[in-house]
Design a protein around this motif. Structure first.
Motif, PDB file in Angstrom:
ATOM      1  N   PHE A  44       0.835  -1.203   0.000  1.00 35.68           N
ATOM      2  CA  PHE A  44       0.000   0.000   0.000  1.00 35.68           C
ATOM      3  C   PHE A  44       0.867   1.250   0.000  1.00 35.68           C
ATOM      4  O   PHE A  44       0.598   2.206  -0.744  1.00 35.68           O
ATOM      5  N   ALA A  45       1.882   1.264   0.888  1.00 34.01           N
ATOM      6  CA  ALA A  45       2.749   2.436   0.961  1.00 34.01           C
ATOM      7  C   ALA A  45       3.505   2.644  -0.343  1.00 34.01           C
ATOM      8  O   ALA A  45       3.680   3.785  -0.801  1.00 34.01           O
ATOM      9  N   GLY A  46       3.981   1.555  -0.943  1.00 37.39           N
ATOM     10  CA  GLY A  46       4.705   1.680  -2.207  1.00 37.39           C
ATOM     11  C   GLY A  46       3.826   2.222  -3.321  1.00 37.39           C
ATOM     12  O   GLY A  46       4.247   3.102  -4.097  1.00 37.39           O
ATOM     13  N   VAL A  47       2.596   1.712  -3.425  1.00 39.63           N
ATOM     14  CA  VAL A  47       1.675   2.218  -4.450  1.00 39.63           C
ATOM     15  C   VAL A  47       1.357   3.682  -4.197  1.00 39.63           C
ATOM     16  O   VAL A  47       1.335   4.504  -5.125  1.00 39.63           O
ATOM     17  N   ALA A  48       1.107   4.009  -2.911  1.00 40.05           N
ATOM     18  CA  ALA A  48       0.811   5.402  -2.593  1.00 40.05           C
ATOM     19  C   ALA A  48       2.007   6.302  -2.897  1.00 40.05           C
ATOM     20  O   ALA A  48       1.843   7.438  -3.380  1.00 40.05           O
ATOM     21  N   ALA A  49       3.230   5.820  -2.596  1.00 39.42           N
ATOM     22  CA  ALA A  49       4.411   6.613  -2.892  1.00 39.42           C
ATOM     23  C   ALA A  49       4.559   6.842  -4.390  1.00 39.42           C
ATOM     24  O   ALA A  49       4.872   7.960  -4.837  1.00 39.42           O
ATOM     25  N   LEU A  50       4.322   5.805  -5.165  1.00 32.53           N
ATOM     26  CA  LEU A  50       4.421   5.953  -6.618  1.00 32.53           C
ATOM     27  C   LEU A  50       3.399   6.961  -7.131  1.00 32.53           C
ATOM     28  O   LEU A  50       3.720   7.849  -7.936  1.00 32.53           O
ATOM     29  N   VAL A  51       2.157   6.829  -6.652  1.00 33.75           N
ATOM     30  CA  VAL A  51       1.112   7.764  -7.084  1.00 33.75           C
ATOM     31  C   VAL A  51       1.437   9.181  -6.626  1.00 33.75           C
ATOM     32  O   VAL A  51       1.282  10.155  -7.379  1.00 33.75           O
ATOM     33  N   ALA A  52       1.906   9.292  -5.354  1.00 29.59           N
ATOM     34  CA  ALA A  52       2.223  10.628  -4.833  1.00 29.59           C
ATOM     35  C   ALA A  52       3.354  11.283  -5.608  1.00 29.59           C
ATOM     36  O   ALA A  52       3.316  12.482  -5.904  1.00 29.59           O
ATOM     37  N   VAL A  53       4.376  10.490  -5.941  1.00 25.12           N
ATOM     38  CA  VAL A  53       5.498  11.044  -6.706  1.00 25.12           C
ATOM     39  C   VAL A  53       5.044  11.489  -8.089  1.00 25.12           C
ATOM     40  O   VAL A  53       5.391  12.585  -8.568  1.00 25.12           O
ATOM     41  N   LEU A  54       4.253  10.636  -8.728  1.00 27.48           N
ATOM     42  CA  LEU A  54       3.789  10.983 -10.074  1.00 27.48           C
ATOM     43  C   LEU A  54       2.874  12.210 -10.038  1.00 27.48           C
ATOM     44  O   LEU A  54       3.086  13.191 -10.767  1.00 27.48           O
ATOM     45  N   VAL A  55       1.854  12.165  -9.177  1.00 30.66           N
ATOM     46  CA  VAL A  55       0.902  13.275  -9.121  1.00 30.66           C
ATOM     47  C   VAL A  55       1.578  14.536  -8.590  1.00 30.66           C
ATOM     48  O   VAL A  55       1.418  15.633  -9.142  1.00 30.66           O
ATOM     49  N   GLY A  56       2.363  14.375  -7.474  1.00 31.30           N
ATOM     50  CA  GLY A  56       3.032  15.542  -6.909  1.00 31.30           C
ATOM     51  C   GLY A  56       4.047  16.132  -7.866  1.00 31.30           C
ATOM     52  O   GLY A  56       4.149  17.359  -8.000  1.00 31.30           O
ATOM     53  N   GLY A  57       4.826  15.265  -8.545  1.00 31.92           N
ATOM     54  CA  GLY A  57       5.819  15.766  -9.491  1.00 31.92           C
ATOM     55  C   GLY A  57       5.181  16.500 -10.653  1.00 31.92           C
ATOM     56  O   GLY A  57       5.617  17.595 -11.034  1.00 31.92           O
ATOM     57  N   LEU A  58       4.123  15.880 -11.212  1.00 32.67           N
ATOM     58  CA  LEU A  58       3.449  16.543 -12.328  1.00 32.67           C
ATOM     59  C   LEU A  58       2.777  17.835 -11.876  1.00 32.67           C
ATOM     60  O   LEU A  58       2.820  18.859 -12.588  1.00 32.67           O
ATOM     61  N   GLY A  59       2.182  17.804 -10.680  1.00 32.61           N
ATOM     62  CA  GLY A  59       1.536  19.015 -10.175  1.00 32.61           C
ATOM     63  C   GLY A  59       2.539  20.119  -9.898  1.00 32.61           C
ATOM     64  O   GLY A  59       2.294  21.292 -10.227  1.00 32.61           O
ATOM     65  N   TYR A  60       3.662  19.739  -9.284  1.00 33.56           N
ATOM     66  CA  TYR A  60       4.686  20.744  -8.999  1.00 33.56           C
ATOM     67  C   TYR A  60       5.243  21.326 -10.287  1.00 33.56           C
ATOM     68  O   TYR A  60       5.438  22.551 -10.400  1.00 33.56           O
TER      69      TYR A  60
END
Length: 501
Positions: A44-60
């Motif tokens: 769960f943490a790994g999937v969330a980290a991947l999603v957070a990195v992708l979404v956060g990186g694209l958003g930033y």
């Protein structure tokens, strides 16, 4: 007529009643590693980290580009206004004096966005009005522009001042009247983007931690029954106890696994009870012929002293006891050995098998055996089916009068052996298929008491059941037989029709 018999004089050799599953024994506490739960949490943490990195990186990245574009657009607009003003009008450094009372003042329009600073240079390149919040550096190129005669010329440069980074554009007023410097503090944009990056990283970290915690909690709920089931399995493996409490709740795969495991333990417990009863009953039944054999063998020491008639009776008794013991041992082996896995199911012609069994019984007993068989083809284990049918015929031959024929009837519904013996007592009908059970009328007759038990085992292993009832009519007798699973039976006409089609 009676059912299966046991050795002489063993009326009570029924064995203990079928054991019921005992009350669940107290479970010892089993510590189960939380590996599966940890895997869930990490996943769960790994999937969330991947999603957070992708979404956060694209958003930033999108936000950073938008901020930079807006700042650059505001600066370019102010620069265009300044260039147009100095080209169209003859302006002096005094025209760029800041005024809090007149918003139409040119300086106020240039710095209206709040992110742009202005510094005014005199004709000699000296600073007439310092930039806000910090004075801007002035180099030789800026001084040359201040003294230049043509208006609108620019000098664009990035400067460091006071630990901050600026973009400075110097625009000549023309006619040697001075110049105006527009500045944009690039470090302010960098600070804003850094704060945005920090907040994005903190938010991503919070999402990862929340996902890991949620995964740990959810995995605990999902695997709670699985952990209990694992503990039960380990307890059974370590202690050998089958009377344990197995979690069966839930309609999902874990619930189905729990119910299947509980059913398996129940079957193992019943099998263990059956095995124990078989051993106990077999020991009890073997004791009588073995005792008789020991007695007769002891008498053999005095054989020469015995009269001729006593010697003949002794030898006949020995032969009878050894035959009975051989039959008992063979049927015990047949009943206890699980041959369902060693013998493959094939197509069997029951009518032909009935004729073979009848012919063999005629030679052994000299009795009249009539076969009334329809052409029936079944899928089953031929040796087991022949053994069951042979046991039925031999059982009927023991009780039917010698002058009365034995009828073997084969239909698509059932296999039945009918005799003209004394029939069945009502109290015996439900018990004649039990191991070692002896009806009152059969206790003086030879037999192991296992023949009809084997019939029942064979019938149930083929999806059918064994049955017994008194024969209709004044002549009396009994009907004993078994059925097979309907999907295993077909008439020969049906088989031929299927082949032709």
């Amino acid at each position: 007529m009676t059912g299966p018999t046991g050795p002489s004089g063993t009326a009570g050799a029924v064995g203990p009643p079928p054991a019921q599953r005992a009350e669940p024994a107290p479970q010892r506490r089993v510590t189960v590693p939380a590996g599966l739960r940890v895997r869930f949490s990490v996943t769960f943490a790994g999937v969330a980290a991947l999603v957070a990195v992708l979404v956060g990186g694209l958003g930033y990245d999108a936000a950073a580009n938008l901020i930079r574009h807006d700042r650059a657009s505001d600066f370019a607009q102010s620069l265009a206004v300044l260039q147009a003003a100095v080209v169209q009008s003859e302006l002096y450094p005094s025209d760029f004096q800041s005024s809090s009372q007149n918003d139409d003042q040119l300086e106020d329009r240039l710095t209206q966005s709040g992110d742009i600073g202005i510094q005014v240079l005199g004709p000699d390149g000296s600073v007439v009005e310092k930039g806000k919040p910090d004075p801007l550096p002035v180099d030789e190129t800026d001084q040359d522009l201040a003294a230049q005669g043509k208006a609108g010329h620019v000098h664009d440069v990035t400067e460091d001042s006071g630990g901050d980074r600026y973009r400075v554009v110097t625009v000549a007023l023309g006619g040697g009247r001075g110049a105006v410097q527009l500045s944009e503090r690039l470090s302010a944009t960098d600070d804003l983007l850094y704060q945005l990056l920090e907040r994005t990283a903190l938010l991503a970290t919070a999402v990862v931690l929340a996902a890991g915690g949620s995964g740990w909690w959810l995995a605990g709920r999902i695997t709670r029954r699985l952990v209990r089931l694992t503990g039960v399995a380990e307890q059974v493996a370590s202690t050998g106890q089958l009377d344990v409490d197995v979690p069966r709740s839930g309609g999902d795969e874990i619930g189905r696994l729990g119910r299947a495991f509980d059913d398996m333990l129940g079957r193992l417990a019943r099998s263990k009870d059956d095995q124990r009863r078989l051993v106990q009953d077999a020991g009890h039944e073997l004791r009588t012929p073995l005792t008789s054999l020991r007695t007769n063998i002891a008498a053999l020491r005095q054989l020469e002293r015995l009269p001729a008639e006593s010697r003949a009776a002794l030898l006949d008794d020995l032969a009878t006891e050894t035959r009975e013991l051989s039959v008992l041992v063979n049927e015990l082996v047949e009943l206890s050995a699980d041959r369902r896995e060693t013998e493959e199911s094939v197509e069997v012609e029951l009518d032909a098998m009935a004729e073979r069994v009848a012919e063999l019984a005629r030679r052994r007993t000299g009795r009249e055996i009539v076969v009334d068989a329809a052409p029936v083809l079944v899928t089953g284990r031929p040796a087991a089916l022949q053994r069951a049918l042979t046991n039925l015929v031999e059982n009927a031959a023991k009780f039917s009068p010698e002058a009365a024929p034995i009828l073997v009837r084969v239909t698509t519904e059932r296999i039945t052996v009918l005799d003209r013996g004394p029939g069945l007592d009502e109290g015996d009908i439900d018990r004649i298929f039990d191991r070692f059970y002896r009806a009152t009328r059969a206790r003086s007759l030879p037999g192991s008491g296992l023949g009809l038990s084997i019939v029942k085992e064979v019938a149930e292993s083929h999806g059918g059941r064994a049955f017994a009832r008194n024969r209709a009519g004044l002549a009396g007798g009994a009907e004993i037989g078994f059925t097979l699973a309907p999907e295993q039976v077909a008439t020969r006409r049906q088989i031929n029709r299927t082949k032709d089609s």
